[in-house]
Design an enzyme around this catalytic site. Structure first.
Site, PDB file in Angstrom:
ATOM      1  N   GLU B 307      -4.411   6.230   2.800  1.00  0.00           N
ATOM      2  CA  GLU B 307      -4.388   5.094   3.716  1.00  0.00           C
ATOM      3  C   GLU B 307      -5.457   5.276   4.800  1.00  0.00           C
ATOM      4  OE1 GLU B 307      -0.392   4.019   4.555  1.00  0.00           O
ATOM      5  OE2 GLU B 307      -0.936   2.587   6.112  1.00  0.00           O
ATOM      6  N   GLU B 310      -8.732   4.549   3.283  1.00  0.00           N
ATOM      7  CA  GLU B 310      -8.843   3.091   3.145  1.00  0.00           C
ATOM      8  C   GLU B 310      -9.247   2.463   4.472  1.00  0.00           C
ATOM      9  OE1 GLU B 310      -5.219   1.175   1.989  1.00  0.00           O
ATOM     10  OE2 GLU B 310      -6.122  -0.820   2.020  1.00  0.00           O
ATOM     11  N   LYS B 392      14.258   0.416  -0.231  1.00  0.00           N
ATOM     12  CA  LYS B 392      13.591   1.257  -1.227  1.00  0.00           C
ATOM     13  C   LYS B 392      14.126   0.986  -2.627  1.00  0.00           C
ATOM     14  CE  LYS B 392      10.719   3.704   1.250  1.00  0.00           C
ATOM     15  NZ  LYS B 392       9.282   3.620   1.003  1.00  0.00           N
ATOM     16  N   GLU B 400       5.688  -4.364 -10.492  1.00  0.00           N
ATOM     17  CA  GLU B 400       4.366  -3.728 -10.569  1.00  0.00           C
ATOM     18  C   GLU B 400       4.441  -2.210 -10.440  1.00  0.00           C
ATOM     19  OE1 GLU B 400       5.395  -5.927  -8.307  1.00  0.00           O
ATOM     20  OE2 GLU B 400       4.752  -5.420  -6.273  1.00  0.00           O
TER      21      GLU B 400
END
Lengths: 157, 637, 402
Positions: B307, B310, B392, B400
């Protein structure tokens, strides 16, 4: 609901929000107008109202479900409410109801097959001195007898 | 949670008398008598608060410390001298020197009657209830010596159980209409799924048009469950399936544990809040029969690398390559928050980090990298995740989430459900010896650990980014590497970090992605942290309006108040004090660790050397560790 | 509905009055003097609870706020009550003048009439009437030439919920919510509509104010009793020859009233509508007054042929439907009381259980959140007490029940 109908409904609600204001206190005014025009408040309309007033759809549904005069499913074109409070009850409400049920061909709490009438009870219409009483849409009728009630309903379009 | 009464639904509006800023000034406080005991309290204090102050117990049901006043269950009624009727202690603000009696005969009789009425409509048997021995109604029945059903007891179910959701199940037969869930959903979370429907004896809690929970805009945060006094709301419990997998000799059952359950599960075994049970839990899980026990903090470390990379890439593209990039970048670890965004702000899903949550990253690694290393066919692996979270469960069931070729995580298990399994196995958790996590992922860093508290992801990211960019040690800037500005339970935190003129070399790991840091010289990193979707909403509205948060670079969002440690799968009850203690446990454990930065975790470095050899945000990492989102919108079909 | 105004007679309200008369007088007076006049009159709320009007107004007048509201509670939903219908149809001048005076005294610029949905047929006539007031400068800006006194009245329709007659539920409804009563304190006088100081008055109370301002508190006090001053409009229905709305002084006994409406063979009188108490013959000498048999004005008369259990069942069915459902005692309590009535009806009951239910009723009276639940057990307790022989013993000396 067809897309055209949806667009029309959105426009209608936008106009009402414009007229009454975007605040929460406009909610019941808007619901009242939609109910009056469409005789029910469809779920699409509820969500549009929620969107425009910035509240949650479930809050709109919650309010509708609280008030006796608002409903989410279509009822008949004309809503017949016979007062079931004690004075009307004592003055012969039951006979009036029986006559109405026979004439319209459905029970109280139901909608006639041709969707012309929906029969329900009301809690005290405030006409106890001239009872039994009933309301057809906004108009009230008093001192009913079975014959008179049938006659009145026959004149309703 | 500054103003508990903002946008409150009807009747839950407190209309509270504001407590003066200086109660010590004349007229700022008032002396009252409770059961002939005198006590001085600030004006506007409720009778309930005054009684607590005086050490007098008042039973409550609709009252909850996190929520605004309702005053609907009436179990807390007390006698106020001179008043014709009894008053609800939770809703009565003291503004005059009143005399209160909290257990007169009228009061006791009224409370017993109210309890009897509730029990008469409360369908179901205690011993088959998920909340057995942790039910506020049951406790009151015991407290008031209920020995029979004075006004009868329902023998037939009135409502069907709604089991449509992957996460939250609803059993209205057990509902006592305290409206805590309504206030949680509408005020605390501003999601707006539950409300009172109907009136009179038809009143019930339901969703828009009485639809199934799976068909409305529920974000699965489960905060309603944490605040339900009875068993009317509960999570979708997969423990039977997990037991079956454990029993099955052909299955290799692995479990990952998140930091928040470890900091809270002790409460399920009678410990005070704030005891971390990491080592004990590892042993218990092995005794139960799990083949491997992994630490979710490992994949939290991995999340920071992915992350963080990113974010650096987005910034590089925006600042250097002048490309259109969605900024600020939003964290994506909280599945409740992700679904909230998908419903309420779908136009912003490109701002969400494409990095998966630690749970799902681990899931994808277990059925690929681990399976390969251990020589196990991934189809035989059953992957369980112990999470503080009900959302969760939904996340692992997203269509997906099958990047390993199999369902990446088979079951999301909450802290409460795991505690039940442990009890079922005859284990008393606090007595377990401590043990470590299993290899190849080993123990993780403190950065991964603090993901459990609000601000934790941000702190972990800062610990890494500071060192990556400036080349300095985090400790040089923040004492003991504790990034205090992003800690704490304030609803929204906004912090600026000037990078300064000195930048370091680009670390080996991401050297192929950015050539140097010169473009960051003199820049100021702007970040924000929000917990609870009501606070998230405030930030999103600000961003929409082009306010200061739209200029942020990175924002951490957690759906639950307090972050994961306040999650919908955590032990009940919850309140700010309990959440605070859990946070302290997490931060204390972090400080006790040797490795406290994600990029220092040797197992992470090893993973990039052995498996994800093209580095962070590479093709393979995108395949396994990143995901995409769905524009859901608010419209309920 | 025919207008019977010409046939009505009374000493206070049903008297000659010209629109705007008292507004003109009020604007020439100091606000405090009007308050003193109302205090002098000892006027108490006509909706049923009987709170002193002057106190309510003083508190609202004293509350500091830019915005204040006057709300006229025309959500007359109590079974057996229809006096507000008559007032609004035949005497709107009294009601609206009273509202304007209230606005003047407390410093409000906005008045809202909450008209029950069942009275929608009055909406347009009332709107026309209000327009007429505007045309005569009895509404709008600088009313009656009083510099800075602006006041407007709007009408809001209810949507069929009895509980909205409770003042805080009414305010919730005005704000676009479910009609669920609020926690009190704080009271509407400081925290009402939109959180602003609000006076909520019954239609009749406002009408009384107009007359008090016109003729003075002293004059008003001459009518009625010491504690219940003025007159009262009674909505009389049921078994009598002349049902209708009557203006009678407070203190009139039930026997006197029965004579006036020509009721014969009366067995029972329900005083105060469904939520009131039911009296039997031995109590017909009681006075209708706040200090004795208090009422919002509803009187329902039952003759010897009526089945009191049937009457009670009708009342309890009403409350089960009309409870707002938020608080436990009212929501489940009323259901239990109705169940009890059904048990008696079927003969399948024990005296012990019925006594339990009466005790439950007493709890509901003190523990319910609002006036609805606090008063709904009244008919249950009073009918079972006052008609015990008829209902529980079925007149055969107590061999029924187990």
């Amino acid at each position: 609901m067809l897309l055209v109908e949806k667009n029309a409904m959105t426009e209608e609600i936008e106009a009402l929000v414009e007229q009454f204001g975007k605040q929460r206190s406009s909610l019941l005014k808007i619901l009242h107008e939609i109910q009056k025009k469409h005789r029910h408040i469809p779920d699409f309309a509820q969500q549009e109202i929620a969107r425009l007033l910035d509240i949650h759809p479930v809050e709109v549904y919650s309010v509708i479900s609280f008030y006796a005069f608002l409903n989410t499913e279509p009822k008949g074109r004309n809503i017949v409410r016979v007062c079931q409070s004690i004075t009307c009850d004592l003055q012969g409400k039951q006979a009036v109801c029986n006559a109405i049920e026979r004439e319209i061909g459905c029970k109280f709490g139901e909608t006639s097959k041709d969707k012309k009438f929906h029969l329900e009870f009301a809690n005290c219409l405030g006409l106890c001195d001239i009872s039994p009483a009933m309301a057809v849409n906004e108009k009230v009728y008093t001192n009913l007898t079975p014959e008179k009630a049938v006659q009145i309903l026959n004149q309703v379009k | 949670m500054e103003d508990k009464n903002q946008r409150a639904p009807v009747s839950q509006k407190a209309h509270k008398v504001t407590i003066p800023d200086h109660p010590e000034h004349i007229g700022g406080s008032v002396t009252i008598e409770i059961n002939e005991k005198r006590i001085t309290v600030p004006m506007g204090t409720t009778i309930l608060e005054a009684c607590r102050e005086a050490g007098i117990h008042i039973p409550t049901l609709c009252h909850h410390d996190d929520l605004c006043v309702a005053g609907v269950c009436r179990i807390c009624v007390v006698e106020v001298e001179g008043m014709r009727t009894l008053q609800a202690a939770c809703a009565f603000p003291i503004t005059a020197p009143i005399k209160v009696k909290t257990s007169s005969q009228t009061v006791r009789k009224a409370r017993r009657h109210i309890l009897d009425l509730m029990l008469s409509e409360h369908y179901g048997e205690c011993y088959s209830c998920v909340r057995n021995k942790n039910c506020e109604l049951q406790n009151l029945a015991q407290e008031y010596g209920v020995d029979g059903f004075t006004f009868g007891h329902v023998t037939k179910s009135k409502y069907p159980v709604d089991e449509s959701s992957f996460s939250v199940h609803r059993d209205n037969d057990k509902c006592i209409l305290c409206k805590r869930c309504v206030r949680t959903c509408i005020d605390l979370q501003e999601v707006g799924v539950l409300e009172s429907i109907g009136r009179g004896d038809n009143t019930h809690i339901s969703t828009f048009m009485d639809k199934d929970l799976a068909d409305v805009i529920c974000i699965n945060c489960g905060q309603c469950i944490n605040r339900c006094p009875t068993g009317a709301l509960y999570t979708n419990d997969p423990s039977d399936e997990i037991w079956a997998a454990i029993e099955d000799p052909d299955k290799h059952v692995v479990i990952q544990t998140a930091p928040s359950p470890r900091a809270a599960i002790g409460e399920e075994f009678g410990l005070e809040a704030g005891h971390s049970m990491t080592g004990e839990l590892n042993t218990a899980l092995r005794r139960i029969g799990f083949n491997k026990v992994f630490d979710t903090n490992f994949s939290a470390d991995l999340t920071i690398i992915e992350e963080g990379t990113e974010l650096i890439l987005r910034l590089y593209q925006a600042l250097v390559e002048k490309k259109e990039v969605a900024l600020p970048q939003f964290t994506s670890c909280s599945p409740g928050w992700v679904k909230y965004l998908e419903h309420f702000y779908p136009e912003y899903i490109s701002n969400l980090s494409s990095a998966k949550s630690p749970q799902q990253m681990f899931g994808a690694l277990i059925k690929t990298h681990y399976a390969e290393k251990a020589g196990i066919d991934p189809k035989d692996i059953v992957s369980v995740a112990v999470m503080p979270c009900s959302a969760k469960k939904f996340e692992c069931n997203r269509p997906e989430m099958v990047d390993s070729g199999y369902k990446d995580v088979d079951y999301g298990l909450t802290t409460r459900e795991l505690a039940k399994m442990i009890r079922e196995a005859g284990i008393h958790l606090p007595e377990m010896p401590k043990s470590h996590f299993d290899n190849p992922f080993g123990d993780a860093s403190g950065a991964g650990l603090i993901f459990g508290a609000t601000g934790g992801v941000m702190e972990a990211a800062i610990r890494t980014v500071v060192e990556f960019v400036t080349g300095n040690k985090t400790e040089d800037i923040f004492e003991n590497a504790n990034v205090l500005p992003v800690r704490g339970f304030e609803g929204i935190k906004y912090v600026e970090f000037p990078i300064g003129d000195k930048v370091g070399p680009v670390p080996e790991l991401i050297k192929h992605l950015v050539p140097d840091w010169n473009w960051l010289k003199g820049a100021t990193l702007k970040v924000a942290v929000a917990h609870g979707t009501a606070n998230a909403k405030k930030i999103m509205e600000d961003i929409k309006a082009g306010g200061k948060f739209s200029e942020c670079h990175f924002i951490e969002f957690m759906a639950c108040p307090g972050g994961c440690l306040g999650g919908g799968g955590q032990p009940i009850p919850t309140n700010e004090e309990i959440r605070m203690k859990r946070a302290q446990a997490i931060y204390a454990e972090d400080e006790s660790l040797e490795i406290r930065k994600s990029h220092d975790n040797p197992y992470i470095i090893k993973l990039y050397n052995e498996f994800l050899t093209d580095g962070p945000c590479s093709h393979l990492s995108h395949k396994l560790l990143h995901t995409h989102y769905t524009k859901r919108g608010k419209y309920i079909a | 509905m025919e207008n019977k105004k010409s046939e009505r007679s009374g000493k206070v309200l049903f008297t000659k009055y010209t629109r705007g008369e008292s507004i003109n007088k009020a604007v020439s007076m100091k606000r405090d003097d009007i308050l003193l006049e109302i205090k002098e009159s000892k006027l108490r709320g006509r909706g049923g609870a009987g709170f002193p009007t002057s106190t309510k107004w003083m508190l609202t007048a004293a509350a500091r706020s830019e915005d204040k509201y006057v709300v006229c509670n025309a959500d007359e939903g109590e079974p057996g009550t229809f006096k507000d219908r008559v007032l609004l149809l035949e005497y709107p001048e009294l009601v609206f003048d009273g509202m304007v005076i209230a606005g003047y005294v407390i410093g409000a610029k906005e008045g809202i009439v909450y008209l029950r949905g069942e009275y929608e047929y009055m909406l347009f006539p009332l709107l026309d009437y209000i327009q007429g007031m505007r045309d005569d400068n009895l509404l709008g800006k600088n009313i009656c030439g009083k510099e800075g006194f602006d006041f407007e009245i709007s009408i809001r329709l209810g949507n069929g919920a009895y509980v909205c007659g409770e003042e805080t539920a009414l305010i919730e409804s005005l704000e676009g919510h479910r009609g669920e009563a609020r926690n009190r304190p704080p009271f509407p006088v400081t925290t009402g509509f939109m959180g602003k100081p609000t006076v909520v008055n019954n239609v009749e109370t406002l009408a009384c104010v107009a007359k008090i301002v016109e003729k003075g508190g002293e004059w008003f006090k001459q009518h009625g009793t010491d504690k219940s001053t003025g007159s009262k409009l009674f909505s009389i229905s049921g078994d009598c020859k002349k049902p209708g709305v009557y203006e009678l002084p407070w203190g009139t006994t039930i026997n006197e009233l029965l004579k006036i409406v020509e009721a014969e063979n009366t067995k029972a009188v329900q005083v105060g509508g469904a939520s009131g108490v039911c009296l039997n013959k031995t109590q017909f000498d009681r006075q209708l007054a706040y200090e004795d048999a208090a009422t919002g004005g509803s009187i329902i008369i039952f003759n010897e042929n009526r089945n009191m259990l049937h009457v009670l069942k009708n009342f309890m069915e009403f409350f089960v439907e009309e409870s707002c459902g938020q608080c436990t005692p009212c929501r489940i309590g009323n259901t239990k009381l109705l169940e009890g009535v059904r048990m008696i009806e079927s003969g399948n009951f024990t005296f012990a259980y019925i006594n339990q239910l009466k005790e439950l009723g007493k709890t509901m009276q003190v523990a319910s959140k609002c006036g609805l639940g606090q008063s709904s057990p009244n008919p249950f307790i009073s009918i079972l007490d006052n008609f015990k022989d008829e209902i529980l013993n079925k007149g055969n000396g107590g061999t029924n029940g187990r």
